[in-house]
Design a protein around this motif. Structure first.
Motif, mmCIF file in Angstrom:
data_model
loop_
_atom_site.group_PDB
_atom_site.id
_atom_site.type_symbol
_atom_site.label_atom_id
_atom_site.label_comp_id
_atom_site.label_asym_id
_atom_site.label_seq_id
_atom_site.Cartn_x
_atom_site.Cartn_y
_atom_site.Cartn_z
ATOM 1 N N ASN A 25 -6.465 -8.888 -6.632
ATOM 2 C CA ASN A 25 -5.991 -8.134 -5.463
ATOM 3 C C ASN A 25 -4.462 -8.163 -5.393
ATOM 4 O OD1 ASN A 25 -6.483 -6.542 -3.172
ATOM 5 N ND2 ASN A 25 -6.379 -8.291 -1.800
ATOM 6 N N ASP A 26 -3.831 -7.844 -6.514
ATOM 7 C CA ASP A 26 -2.390 -8.046 -6.654
ATOM 8 C C ASP A 26 -1.569 -7.110 -5.773
ATOM 9 O OD1 ASP A 26 -0.582 -9.763 -8.096
ATOM 10 O OD2 ASP A 26 0.209 -7.956 -9.030
ATOM 11 N N TRP A 27 -2.180 -6.059 -5.226
ATOM 12 C CA TRP A 27 -1.449 -5.187 -4.301
ATOM 13 C C TRP A 27 -1.021 -5.965 -3.057
ATOM 14 C CZ3 TRP A 27 0.799 -0.533 -4.089
ATOM 15 C CH2 TRP A 27 1.104 -0.015 -2.826
ATOM 16 N N ALA A 28 -1.889 -6.852 -2.573
ATOM 17 C CA ALA A 28 -1.533 -7.713 -1.446
ATOM 18 C C ALA A 28 -0.482 -8.713 -1.904
ATOM 19 C CB ALA A 28 -2.763 -8.441 -0.919
ATOM 20 N N MET A 29 0.517 -8.953 -1.064
ATOM 21 C CA MET A 29 1.611 -9.809 -1.481
ATOM 22 C C MET A 29 1.144 -11.230 -1.807
ATOM 23 S SD MET A 29 4.560 -8.446 -1.814
ATOM 24 C CE MET A 29 5.060 -6.735 -1.767
ATOM 25 N N ALA A 30 0.177 -11.739 -1.078
ATOM 26 C CA ALA A 30 -0.293 -13.104 -1.329
ATOM 27 C C ALA A 30 -1.204 -13.173 -2.546
ATOM 28 C CB ALA A 30 -1.008 -13.648 -0.100
ATOM 29 N N SER A 31 -1.939 -12.104 -2.834
ATOM 30 C CA SER A 31 -2.902 -12.055 -3.937
ATOM 31 C C SER A 31 -3.985 -13.124 -3.777
ATOM 32 C CB SER A 31 -2.199 -12.176 -5.286
ATOM 33 O OG SER A 31 -1.285 -11.107 -5.462
ATOM 34 N N LEU A 32 -4.902 -13.181 -4.746
ATOM 35 C CA LEU A 32 -6.036 -14.098 -4.661
ATOM 36 C C LEU A 32 -6.040 -15.067 -5.833
ATOM 37 C CD1 LEU A 32 -8.987 -11.714 -3.669
ATOM 38 C CD2 LEU A 32 -7.859 -13.384 -2.207
ATOM 39 N N SER A 33 -6.241 -16.325 -5.542
ATOM 40 C CA SER A 33 -6.479 -17.332 -6.573
ATOM 41 C C SER A 33 -7.510 -18.317 -6.035
ATOM 42 C CB SER A 33 -5.179 -18.034 -6.983
ATOM 43 O OG SER A 33 -4.539 -18.620 -5.865
ATOM 44 N N LYS A 92 -12.978 3.281 13.722
ATOM 45 C CA LYS A 92 -11.780 2.458 13.622
ATOM 46 C C LYS A 92 -11.158 2.177 14.987
ATOM 47 C CE LYS A 92 -11.595 1.730 9.230
ATOM 48 N NZ LYS A 92 -11.627 0.374 8.676
ATOM 49 N N ARG A 93 -11.744 2.732 16.056
ATOM 50 C CA ARG A 93 -11.233 2.531 17.404
ATOM 51 C C ARG A 93 -9.744 2.901 17.470
ATOM 52 N NH1 ARG A 93 -14.883 2.451 20.483
ATOM 53 N NH2 ARG A 93 -15.552 0.504 21.388
ATOM 54 N N ALA A 94 -9.408 4.038 16.819
ATOM 55 C CA ALA A 94 -8.021 4.501 16.761
ATOM 56 C C ALA A 94 -7.986 6.001 17.023
ATOM 57 C CB ALA A 94 -7.404 4.197 15.400
ATOM 58 N N ASN A 95 -7.064 6.429 17.878
ATOM 59 C CA ASN A 95 -6.925 7.842 18.201
ATOM 60 C C ASN A 95 -6.048 8.556 17.179
ATOM 61 O OD1 ASN A 95 -8.424 7.412 20.569
ATOM 62 N ND2 ASN A 95 -6.576 6.767 21.671
ATOM 63 N N ASP A 96 -6.073 9.878 17.232
ATOM 64 C CA ASP A 96 -5.194 10.719 16.412
ATOM 65 C C ASP A 96 -5.384 10.424 14.926
ATOM 66 O OD1 ASP A 96 -3.345 12.691 15.970
ATOM 67 O OD2 ASP A 96 -1.629 11.345 16.068
ATOM 68 N N ASN A 97 -6.649 10.385 14.463
ATOM 69 C CA ASN A 97 -6.912 10.178 13.040
ATOM 70 C C ASN A 97 -7.045 11.489 12.275
ATOM 71 O OD1 ASN A 97 -8.648 7.118 12.232
ATOM 72 N ND2 ASN A 97 -6.975 7.448 13.663
ATOM 73 N N GLY A 98 -6.740 12.603 12.921
ATOM 74 C CA GLY A 98 -6.866 13.885 12.252
ATOM 75 C C GLY A 98 -5.785 14.125 11.224
ATOM 76 N N SER A 99 -4.662 13.416 11.335
ATOM 77 C CA SER A 99 -3.553 13.609 10.398
ATOM 78 C C SER A 99 -2.905 12.245 10.129
ATOM 79 C CB SER A 99 -2.523 14.582 10.984
ATOM 80 O OG SER A 99 -1.432 14.747 10.115
ATOM 81 N N LEU A 100 -3.367 11.597 9.064
ATOM 82 C CA LEU A 100 -2.903 10.258 8.720
ATOM 83 C C LEU A 100 -2.009 10.330 7.486
ATOM 84 C CD1 LEU A 100 -6.381 8.525 9.046
ATOM 85 C CD2 LEU A 100 -4.579 8.608 10.771
ATOM 86 N N ARG A 101 -0.875 9.641 7.543
ATOM 87 C CA ARG A 101 0.075 9.689 6.432
ATOM 88 C C ARG A 101 0.554 8.278 6.092
ATOM 89 N NH1 ARG A 101 1.238 13.485 10.044
ATOM 90 N NH2 ARG A 101 2.961 12.304 10.973
ATOM 91 N N TRP A 102 0.851 8.083 4.815
ATOM 92 C CA TRP A 102 1.305 6.784 4.337
ATOM 93 C C TRP A 102 2.156 6.971 3.092
ATOM 94 C CZ3 TRP A 102 -1.035 3.760 0.044
ATOM 95 C CH2 TRP A 102 -0.496 2.473 -0.056
ATOM 96 N N ALA A 103 3.352 6.413 3.101
ATOM 97 C CA ALA A 103 4.251 6.475 1.953
ATOM 98 C C ALA A 103 4.701 5.070 1.581
ATOM 99 C CB ALA A 103 5.468 7.354 2.275
ATOM 100 N N TRP A 104 4.952 4.842 0.299
ATOM 101 C CA TRP A 104 5.320 3.509 -0.149
ATOM 102 C C TRP A 104 6.141 3.588 -1.431
ATOM 103 C CZ3 TRP A 104 3.758 2.058 -5.032
ATOM 104 C CH2 TRP A 104 2.755 2.836 -5.619
ATOM 105 N N PHE A 105 6.855 2.522 -1.713
ATOM 106 C CA PHE A 105 7.501 2.363 -3.005
ATOM 107 C C PHE A 105 7.419 0.900 -3.404
ATOM 108 C CE2 PHE A 105 10.997 0.853 -0.425
ATOM 109 C CZ PHE A 105 11.613 -0.096 -1.227
ATOM 110 N N SER A 106 7.550 0.634 -4.701
ATOM 111 C CA SER A 106 7.451 -0.729 -5.202
ATOM 112 C C SER A 106 8.365 -0.867 -6.418
ATOM 113 C CB SER A 106 6.004 -1.048 -5.595
ATOM 114 O OG SER A 106 5.877 -2.366 -6.063
ATOM 115 N N LEU A 107 9.249 -1.854 -6.380
ATOM 116 C CA LEU A 107 10.144 -2.155 -7.489
ATOM 117 C C LEU A 107 9.762 -3.519 -8.048
ATOM 118 C CD1 LEU A 107 12.683 -1.605 -9.224
ATOM 119 C CD2 LEU A 107 14.020 -2.744 -7.424
#
Length: 398
Positions: A94-102, A372-387
């Motif tokens: 699960n290396d995407w998570a910063m802590a990862s799994l061991s 998800k008990r969350a409103n306004d899920n009709g338009s969900l956006r997510w952006a990211w970068f990783s170096l």
């Protein structure tokens, strides 16, 4: 060193205002390894945190193990180990998570002549319980109290076919610290296939879960997946696949502001436990990372297709589409959760420096909002970068 930034808009919080956030994260690892005939050791120290947070972030030993190897293929390993098996759906870093799994384990086995057989044993305990009979484990570094795992893999010699079998017996803490502490055991068994003829990669898996959860409720859940990738050259390729995770029956969502109580005599919702969840089910991580409103799951159907191509040297671009739906028929709600589109680009500057970035968009349904008990899920956006910068500072052979 890994620097990671995200811009989130929607998905997991009650109101649209709560759903918006921007942040930067950092993870640093210092890996020290030693190897000679018959012995290999590794120490991997890790620090992770959010830019600007008070305190020192999370500092821990990610890996620390010794592995003894015989010339006939037998080996034994002990310590804290990052485990990754097959496509990492069930057991991964699960290396995407910063802590990862061991995992803190003893692992023994054999590898040679196309065969790989591993046996893994783990038993975890809280430091404060050492004088109380060692019979209660909660809020520790691992989600389980004990684990016994057997994995076997065979690569066929004349055809590009690999097959794996996996069995896990996981002991979870049941009862309370001062009221009948005991272990409840659940089992997982299944297999994974990969067939890789020229220009093709075909994968398939099936797993079944049995036993009981921490509350002693019977488990009977399953999942199946298939994926096909066709890459006629190194420059481009296409893929498609389908994942099915079984869900709990009679899944209902109480109205907002009220508490619903659902009696389950049997858990049907599949749990992919210790896998690398970000690799599957859409990059926005709405499923099997965050939970549903009442702790149970309606399961998931994930039909996906994508392309990957290399427009120029060192640059790789991927794009994919996911149709997402529950596996269980819902009371007074449609099964469709939404449609997700994602784009990712990766540029390799050198062998130890690479930059990745991505953008995902999802049109969620009313079902997605309620689950998800969350409103306004009709338009969900997510952006990211990783170096990622991973230099080898010093190495010596003698």
């Amino acid at each position: 060193m890994l620097t990671h930034g995200e811009n989130r808009n929607g998905g997991v919080s009650p109101t649209p205002e709560d759903n918006k956030s921007q942040f930067l994260m950092n993870r640093e690892r210092l890996l020290i390894g030693y190897e000679r005939p018959g012995l290999e050791t590794r120490l991997n120290i890790q620090h992770s945190g959010i830019w600007g947070q008070s305190g020192k972030g999370a500092f821990n030993v990610f890996e620390a193990w010794a592995k003894m190897k015989a010339k006939n293929g037998l080996f034994a390993q002990v310590g804290r180990v990052a485990l990754a098996y097959d496509d990492e759906r069930i057991i991964g870093t699960n290396d995407w998570a910063m802590a990862s799994l061991s995992h803190d384990i003893i692992r023994a086995g054999y590898e040679g002549k196309g065969h790989k057989a591993h046996l893994i044993l783990a038993y975890n305990q809280n430091a404060e319980c050492l004088t109380q009979g060692g019979n209660y484990y909660a809020n520790g570094a691992q989600p389980y109290k004990s684990m016994m795992t057997a994995w076997y893999h065979y690569d066929f010699p004349k055809i590009p076919l690999g097959a794996s079998l996996l069995f896990m017996n996981i002991g979870m803490q049941g009862g309370e610290k001062d009221d009948n502490p005991h272990s409840e055991y659940q089992q997982l068994l299944g297999g994974y296939l990969s067939f890789t003829p020229k220009h093709w990669r075909m994968e398939g898996s099936y797993y079944h879960q049995l036993g009981k959860n921490e509350e002693g409720i019977k488990i009977n859940a399953w999942m199946a997946s298939t994926k096909v990738d066709w890459s006629p050259t190194d420059k481009y390729g296409v893929e498609a696949g389908f994942d099915y995770m079984s869900g709990d029956k009679w899944f209902a969502v109480p109205p907002s502001g009220s508490i619903g109580v659902i009696q389950h005599k049997e858990i049907k919702g599949f749990n992919p436990i210790y896998g690398s969840h970000h690799k599957f089910y859409g990059a926005m991580d709405f499923f099997y990372v965050s939970t549903y409103v009442n702790g149970f799951t309606p399961g998931l159907q994930n039909a996906f297709a994508g392309i990957h191509f290399q427009p120029m040297k060192r640059l790789t671009v991927k794009a994919d589409y996911h149709y997402l739906a529950t596996a269980t028929k819902l009371l007074d709600m449609d099964m469709t959760l939404g449609h997700q589109i994602g784009v990712e680009a990766r540029y390799v500057f050198t062998k130890d420096i690479r930059l990745s970035a991505g953008y995902s968009f999802m049109t969620g349904t009313e079902t997605m909002e309620k689950l998800k008990r969350a409103n306004d899920n009709g338009s969900l956006r997510w952006a990211w970068f990783s170096l990622s910068i991973s230099p080898r500072i010093f190495a010596i052979k003698w």
